[in-house]
Write a protein that holds these residues in place. Structure first.
Motif, PDB file in Angstrom:
ATOM      1  N   LEU A  22       5.877  -2.682 -11.034  1.00  0.00           N
ATOM      2  CA  LEU A  22       7.312  -2.793 -11.328  1.00  0.00           C
ATOM      3  C   LEU A  22       8.153  -2.523 -10.080  1.00  0.00           C
ATOM      4  N   ALA A  23       7.771  -1.491  -9.323  1.00  0.00           N
ATOM      5  CA  ALA A  23       8.538  -1.143  -8.121  1.00  0.00           C
ATOM      6  C   ALA A  23       8.436  -2.247  -7.072  1.00  0.00           C
ATOM      7  N   LEU A  24       7.268  -2.825  -6.918  1.00  0.00           N
ATOM      8  CA  LEU A  24       7.081  -3.864  -5.893  1.00  0.00           C
ATOM      9  C   LEU A  24       7.783  -5.162  -6.269  1.00  0.00           C
TER      10      LEU A  24
ATOM     11  N   LEU B 157       0.818  -1.210   0.000  1.00  0.00           N
ATOM     12  CA  LEU B 157       0.000   0.000   0.000  1.00  0.00           C
ATOM     13  C   LEU B 157       0.850   1.258   0.000  1.00  0.00           C
ATOM     14  N   LEU B 158       1.990   1.217   0.674  1.00  0.00           N
ATOM     15  CA  LEU B 158       2.887   2.376   0.687  1.00  0.00           C
ATOM     16  C   LEU B 158       3.362   2.720  -0.717  1.00  0.00           C
ATOM     17  N   VAL B 159       3.853   1.714  -1.449  1.00  0.00           N
ATOM     18  CA  VAL B 159       4.307   1.954  -2.816  1.00  0.00           C
ATOM     19  C   VAL B 159       3.139   2.369  -3.702  1.00  0.00           C
ATOM     20  N   SER B 160       1.996   1.724  -3.515  1.00  0.00           N
ATOM     21  CA  SER B 160       0.821   2.062  -4.317  1.00  0.00           C
ATOM     22  C   SER B 160       0.355   3.487  -4.058  1.00  0.00           C
ATOM     23  N   ALA B 161       0.620   3.995  -2.851  1.00  0.00           N
ATOM     24  CA  ALA B 161       0.234   5.369  -2.523  1.00  0.00           C
ATOM     25  C   ALA B 161       1.227   6.386  -3.063  1.00  0.00           C
ATOM     26  N   LEU B 162       2.456   5.979  -3.275  1.00  0.00           N
ATOM     27  CA  LEU B 162       3.495   6.928  -3.681  1.00  0.00           C
ATOM     28  C   LEU B 162       3.565   7.124  -5.186  1.00  0.00           C
ATOM     29  N   VAL B 163       3.048   6.193  -5.965  1.00  0.00           N
ATOM     30  CA  VAL B 163       3.114   6.304  -7.426  1.00  0.00           C
ATOM     31  C   VAL B 163       1.740   6.645  -7.982  1.00  0.00           C
ATOM     32  N   ARG B 164       1.708   7.095  -9.229  1.00  0.00           N
ATOM     33  CA  ARG B 164       0.452   7.545  -9.824  1.00  0.00           C
ATOM     34  C   ARG B 164      -0.163   6.496 -10.743  1.00  0.00           C
ATOM     35  N   ARG B 165       0.632   5.477 -11.149  1.00  0.00           N
ATOM     36  CA  ARG B 165       0.112   4.489 -12.084  1.00  0.00           C
ATOM     37  C   ARG B 165       0.305   3.081 -11.516  1.00  0.00           C
ATOM     38  N   SER B 166      -0.662   2.229 -11.795  1.00  0.00           N
ATOM     39  CA  SER B 166      -0.610   0.853 -11.303  1.00  0.00           C
ATOM     40  C   SER B 166       0.593   0.113 -11.857  1.00  0.00           C
TER      41      SER B 166
END
Length: 479
Positions: free
Chosen positions: A242-244, A228-237
């Motif tokens: 990719l980051a996760l 959720l942290l990474v999903s909150a920091l980026v604007r696109r799914s």
């Protein structure tokens, strides 16, 4: 709380509509069940096999006929490391360290017959166990289930819509976290059920099992928060996915594989050949019991003569050769202990260096926690080696004492035709020798060994929660 519940329910419904996610979830659950069943069956099979071999070795040792005690010293015996119940959950280092030892006089052998040395190289890449599934596979499943939980709302513009309808940032994030937490709970449930099944086995201890359950629950909760942290920091799914995946590859695959190599390079170990050469060199400097002019054993001989107030070994009320064997074994065993303790210390420093990498990778911390609680870590193996050496030394010295007390010196040095039979003593002496019984640590000790790594996992979780709280405040600000 009601709003968060509605958001969680909607998120779970969305997960259920994703056929790929559902199929992956079902496969992971089935994989976990297979891991529990296969690991348990494998552990039981190994335990039974080792018990049979140990019984056969003990029977062979006690079935020896009347003979000279020193021949029994060199005959030796095999012992096998027993596995605790939690080894079915996490076998730890057992496949790498070996499981049996040959005990004999004048030598301190190492454990042999590790599964890795006899099996496919694939064993080195991780066995299919409940611990492996929870540490490696379950986080990847959660990533594919939740990578778009918040990024999707930002990307589609629905996050601002939710907030305009009265849903607060905390409620949105709380609902998404609740949904992902339910998925994590369901993913970890089969492994926890396997852990409960293990508790029915004799010898299972509550504290280590609770520590295991808490550590794995904290680890899965950590991944839910990180997703959720990474999903909150980026604007696109897509960017979140990719980051996760990159985070998973580094934290779960790369760092745990590189850390042991770094530790080995930083703290090198001497191999078995080097150790044996060094021991042989030191043995020559310690003294030669077969050399009458050797300074140490000349002093020892004089001490024995003075103790019994005689001038010749033939006048001693004991067999001097037996006393000499006792002294020689004491000296060589102290030398063996010095080298083995130095090796244990170096291995422990390596292990500490790897566990320090747990600050960079929670997967390492959980792996160390799991092995420590199961009693299958390096410390558990060293406990076996220490108890094996204590048993070996006691057994050899007891046989040397039989030579000193029950075999006369005159018969021991005789070389006539009937001397060999006169040197023998009754077989009941080896039949009375105690068998090797490994004393496993209690549950409190195992749980205490796992606490530092549990603290690291929970520390990671608290840090991730704090970062998620900060990210929540900025959620939707750039939409």
């Amino acid at each position: 709380m009601k709003v968060a519940g509605l958001i969680a329910r909607d998120e779970l419904r969305l997960m259920g509509r994703n056929r790929v996610a559902v199929i992956a979830f079902v496969l992971v659950v089935l994989l976990t069940l297979v891991a529990v069943a296969s690991s348990w069956a494998h552990q039981r099979g190994i335990a039974d096999l080792r018990a049979r071999h140990a019984e056969a070795a003990e029977a062979a040792f006690k079935a020896q006929p009347d003979r000279h005690p020193h021949r029994v010293v060199h005959y030796g015996t095999f012992i096998f490391r027993p596995l605790g119940p939690l080894a079915a959950f996490d076998p730890g280092v057992d496949a790498f360290t070996g499981n049996s030892m040959f005990l004999e006089g004048h030598r301190q052998n190492t454990a042999n017959f590790g599964d890795v040395r006899q099996s496919s190289l694939l064993v080195r890449f991780g066995q299919l166990t409940p611990a492996f599934v929870l540490q490696v596979v379950a986080p990847l499943l959660l990533i594919f289930l939740g990578y778009g939980a918040l990024a999707r709302e930002t990307e589609r513009g629905t996050l601002r819509l939710l907030m305009l309808q009265g849903a607060g940032r905390g409620q949105v994030v709380g609902g998404k976290l609740l949904a992902l937490g339910v998925a994590a709970l369901l993913a970890g449930l089969p492994a926890m059920l396997g852990l409960v099944a293990i508790s029915t086995q004799p010898g299972a201890q509550a504290l280590p099992m609770l520590t295991l359950a808490l550590g794995n629950a904290g680890y899965l909760a950590l991944w839910a928060v990180l997703i959720l942290l990474v999903s909150a920091l980026v604007r696109r799914s897509r960017d979140a996915l990719l980051a996760l995946v990159a985070l998973w590859a580094v934290a779960v695959v790369l760092v745990p594989r590189v850390a042991p190599d770094v530790a080995s390079a930083a703290i090198p170990l001497t191999n078995r050949f080097q150790t044996e050469v060094a021991v042989a060199r030191d043995l020559r400097t310690m003294g030669d019991s077969h050399n009458p002019d050797d300074p140490h054993f000349a002093r020892f001989k004089q001490l024995v003569l003075d103790r019994y107030a005689v001038t010749k070994v033939e006048d001693l009320p004991i067999n001097y050769k037996g006393a000499l064997a006792i002294e020689g074994e004491r000296m060589t065993s102290s030398l063996f202990d010095r080298y083995s303790n130095a090796s244990y210390a170096a291995q422990s420093r390596q292990n500490e260096l790897v566990e320090t990498a747990g600050l960079l990778s929670p997967a390492i911390a959980l792996r160390s926690l799991s092995m420590a609680a199961a009693g299958t870590d390096l410390a558990g193996h060293q406990r076996f080696l220490a108890q094996a050496e204590a048993h070996r030394y006691a057994l050899v010295q007891r046989l040397n004492r039989l030579q000193m007390e029950d075999v006369s010196y005159t018969n021991d040095i005789a070389a006539d035709a009937g001397a060999d039979r006169r040197k023998r003593i009754g077989a009941q002496n080896w039949q009375a020798m105690p068998d090797f019984r490994f004393v496993a640590p209690d549950g409190r000790t195992l749980a205490a060994d796992a606490l530092p790594d549990l603290a690291i996992v929970l520390g990671w979780l608290l840090g991730a929660v704090a970062l998620l709280a900060l990210a929540t405040r900025r959620l939707g600000a750039r939409q």
